[in-house]
Design an enzyme around this catalytic site. Structure first.
Site, PDB file in Angstrom:
ATOM      1  N   ASP A  79      37.881  38.466  38.803  1.00  0.00           N
ATOM      2  CA  ASP A  79      39.148  38.431  38.037  1.00  0.00           C
ATOM      3  C   ASP A  79      39.089  39.453  36.908  1.00  0.00           C
ATOM      4  O   ASP A  79      38.414  39.217  35.902  1.00  0.00           O
ATOM      5  CB  ASP A  79      39.373  37.031  37.465  1.00  0.00           C
ATOM      6  CG  ASP A  79      40.719  36.926  36.787  1.00  0.00           C
ATOM      7  OD1 ASP A  79      41.700  36.574  37.463  1.00  0.00           O
ATOM      8  OD2 ASP A  79      40.794  37.241  35.588  1.00  0.00           O
ATOM      9  N   GLU A  81      40.428  41.872  33.765  1.00  0.00           N
ATOM     10  CA  GLU A  81      41.426  41.950  32.688  1.00  0.00           C
ATOM     11  C   GLU A  81      41.673  43.435  32.460  1.00  0.00           C
ATOM     12  O   GLU A  81      40.792  44.275  32.726  1.00  0.00           O
ATOM     13  CB  GLU A  81      40.922  41.285  31.403  1.00  0.00           C
ATOM     14  CG  GLU A  81      40.625  39.805  31.546  1.00  0.00           C
ATOM     15  CD  GLU A  81      41.772  38.969  32.090  1.00  0.00           C
ATOM     16  OE1 GLU A  81      42.937  39.258  31.750  1.00  0.00           O
ATOM     17  OE2 GLU A  81      41.509  38.041  32.868  1.00  0.00           O
ATOM     18  N   ASP A 178      44.335  41.895  41.625  1.00  0.00           N
ATOM     19  CA  ASP A 178      43.080  42.505  41.152  1.00  0.00           C
ATOM     20  C   ASP A 178      42.623  43.642  42.059  1.00  0.00           C
ATOM     21  O   ASP A 178      42.341  44.745  41.590  1.00  0.00           O
ATOM     22  CB  ASP A 178      41.985  41.428  41.061  1.00  0.00           C
ATOM     23  CG  ASP A 178      42.363  40.346  40.079  1.00  0.00           C
ATOM     24  OD1 ASP A 178      41.856  40.348  38.954  1.00  0.00           O
ATOM     25  OD2 ASP A 178      43.219  39.500  40.441  1.00  0.00           O
ATOM     26  N   HIS A 236      42.722  33.735  30.647  1.00  0.00           N
ATOM     27  CA  HIS A 236      42.843  35.200  30.542  1.00  0.00           C
ATOM     28  C   HIS A 236      41.573  35.870  30.024  1.00  0.00           C
ATOM     29  O   HIS A 236      41.598  37.048  29.711  1.00  0.00           O
ATOM     30  CB  HIS A 236      44.052  35.626  29.702  1.00  0.00           C
ATOM     31  CG  HIS A 236      45.353  35.147  30.263  1.00  0.00           C
ATOM     32  ND1 HIS A 236      45.824  35.570  31.488  1.00  0.00           N
ATOM     33  CD2 HIS A 236      46.260  34.261  29.767  1.00  0.00           C
ATOM     34  CE1 HIS A 236      46.988  34.955  31.716  1.00  0.00           C
ATOM     35  NE2 HIS A 236      47.258  34.152  30.706  1.00  0.00           N
ATOM     36  N   ASP A 241      38.195  32.978  33.880  1.00  0.00           N
ATOM     37  CA  ASP A 241      39.121  32.900  35.026  1.00  0.00           C
ATOM     38  C   ASP A 241      38.310  32.872  36.329  1.00  0.00           C
ATOM     39  O   ASP A 241      38.573  32.053  37.217  1.00  0.00           O
ATOM     40  CB  ASP A 241      40.088  34.095  35.038  1.00  0.00           C
ATOM     41  CG  ASP A 241      41.213  33.958  34.000  1.00  0.00           C
ATOM     42  OD1 ASP A 241      41.353  32.871  33.401  1.00  0.00           O
ATOM     43  OD2 ASP A 241      41.945  34.941  33.791  1.00  0.00           O
TER      44      ASP A 241
HETATM   45  P1  AMP Z   1      44.999  37.352  34.251  1.00  0.00           P
HETATM   46  O1  AMP Z   1      43.965  37.480  35.309  1.00  0.00           O
HETATM   47  O2  AMP Z   1      46.089  36.415  34.569  1.00  0.00           O
HETATM   48  O3  AMP Z   1      44.313  37.022  32.962  1.00  0.00           O
HETATM   49  O4  AMP Z   1      45.696  38.768  34.085  1.00  0.00           O
HETATM   50  C1  AMP Z   1      45.068  39.994  34.337  1.00  0.00           C
HETATM   51  C2  AMP Z   1      45.725  41.073  33.550  1.00  0.00           C
HETATM   52  O5  AMP Z   1      47.135  41.087  33.831  1.00  0.00           O
HETATM   53  C3  AMP Z   1      45.653  40.908  32.031  1.00  0.00           C
HETATM   54  O6  AMP Z   1      44.432  41.386  31.494  1.00  0.00           O
HETATM   55  C4  AMP Z   1      46.822  41.794  31.622  1.00  0.00           C
HETATM   56  O7  AMP Z   1      46.509  43.160  31.677  1.00  0.00           O
HETATM   57  C5  AMP Z   1      47.859  41.487  32.698  1.00  0.00           C
HETATM   58  N1  AMP Z   1      48.737  40.395  32.237  1.00  0.00           N
HETATM   59  C6  AMP Z   1      48.596  39.088  32.482  1.00  0.00           C
HETATM   60  N2  AMP Z   1      49.553  38.361  31.895  1.00  0.00           N
HETATM   61  C7  AMP Z   1      50.338  39.254  31.256  1.00  0.00           C
HETATM   62  C8  AMP Z   1      51.525  39.156  30.460  1.00  0.00           C
HETATM   63  N3  AMP Z   1      52.091  37.987  30.217  1.00  0.00           N
HETATM   64  N4  AMP Z   1      52.061  40.306  29.952  1.00  0.00           N
HETATM   65  C9  AMP Z   1      51.503  41.501  30.213  1.00  0.00           C
HETATM   66  N5  AMP Z   1      50.394  41.669  30.953  1.00  0.00           N
HETATM   67  C10 AMP Z   1      49.808  40.562  31.472  1.00  0.00           C
HETATM   68 MG    MG Z   2      42.194  36.859  34.193  1.00  0.00          MG
HETATM   69 MG    MG Z   3      43.701  37.257  37.230  1.00  0.00          MG
END
Ligand code: AMP
Ligand code: MG
Ligand code: MG
Length: 274
Positions: A79, A81, A178, A236, A241
């Site tokens: 996962d 970021e 991803d 996040h 994650d």
């Molecule tokens: P996640 O695995 O859901 O934590 O998301 C992976 C990446 O997606 C994050 O590090 C952000 O770059 C992008 N991302 C996730 N949620 C948002 C959001 N609400 N607004 C903008 N970018 C997001």
């Molecule tokens: Mg994440």
């Molecule tokens: Mg993710």
């Protein structure tokens, strides 16, 4: 009649009763009526114990049957970021800033972790929104290696575990983003040809979850909630994650789901790096 595990008729004489009681290490004192009652009591206890043991055995057999043999030796829960701005979503030129893998075996037990933060090259300044969302600070990013360097370290680690070689292996992600989008964008930013292991079919657990539990797709928190589990760590944060993805996968395995690939890159051919 059986007395416990000793298949013998209950004797009708005082001597016979005493002999049997002695054989069972029970008290041999008392009159005929009392001796018989002692044997009956022992018999009832032994029967109950036998039934409990049998039902426990069948429960564990059911568990073994439920847990399916999985098609891969190892699963890489992954996962990333990435840099981001509020409200921009996927139109943004995201650069990967965290690259975590939780490696689990085919019983979904954690075997190892690969975890690096990554220094972005195009825009090395994190937005306040990004730090708030991911918990990743500018300071952490500033002292981290580039994506190219992290990828080389990752490949050494893959080789140490013989992953994608002697050990059959597959990535598990939450959604297709991803591997389909973030890796694609980052390889482009870093002028790196997509590595071969990122061109293989993989598992989108969000999609698999919906199919297995016959429900709509949901994010990590939604999947955990449906399983009566709670998110461990910080949402996040890539490593947290990934850990929670592993937790969901383990439960699905225990409930009889076969964790096989369900996601492929739709725009081949990629130029492959050996
Ligand atoms: P996640 O695995 O859901 O934590 O998301 C992976 C990446 O997606 C994050 O590090 C952000 O770059 C992008 N991302 C996730 N949620 C948002 C959001 N609400 N607004 C903008 N970018 C997001
Ligand atoms: Mg994440
Ligand atoms: Mg993710």
């Amino acid at each position: 009649m059986e007395v416990g595990d000793i298949k013998k008729p209950i004797p009708n004489t005082v001597e016979g009763l005493r002999e049997l009681l002695a054989e069972l290490n029970l008290d041999t004192k008392g009159q005929k009526k009392i001796l018989k009652e002692k044997l009956r009591k022992h018999m009832r206890k032994a029967t109950t114990e036998k039934k409990v043991a049998e039902s426990q055995q069948s429960d564990s057999l059911k568990e073994i049957k439920k847990k399916r043999l999985q098609p891969f030796d190892y699963y890489l829960c992954f996962d990333v970021e990435a840099t981001c701005e509020e409200g921009v979503n996927f139109d943004f030129l995201n650069e990967i800033i965290e690259f975590p893998i939780i490696l689990v075996d085919s019983n979904f037990e954690i075997v190892d972790t690969f975890h690096r933060y990554v220094k972005p090259s195009k825009n090395p300044t994190l937005s306040e929104f990004c730090t708030k969302l991911t918990g990743i600070t500018q300071e952490t990013i500033d002292k981290s290696a580039s994506f190219g360097e992290v990828l080389l370290e990752f490949e050494v680690w893959l080789n140490q575990h013989s992953l994608f070689k002697e050990n059959s292996s597959v990535f598990i992600t939450d959604g297709p983003f991803d591997i389909r989008d973030f890796i694609e964008k980052q390889c482009d930013h870093s002028h790196i040809i997509r590595p071969k292991y990122f061109t293989r079919p993989w598992i989108d657990i969000r999609k698999l979850f919906g199919k297995f539990y016959k429900c709509e797709k949901r994010n990590i928190n939604g999947m955990l909630a449906k399983l009566d589990l709670t998110f461990e760590g910080r949402e996040h944060s890539g490593i947290d994650d990934a850990k929670n993805i592993a937790k969901i996968a383990k439960r699905m395995h225990e409930e009889g789901c076969i964790l096989d690939t369900n996601c492929v890159l739709m725009t081949p051919p990629y130029k492959l790096r050996k």
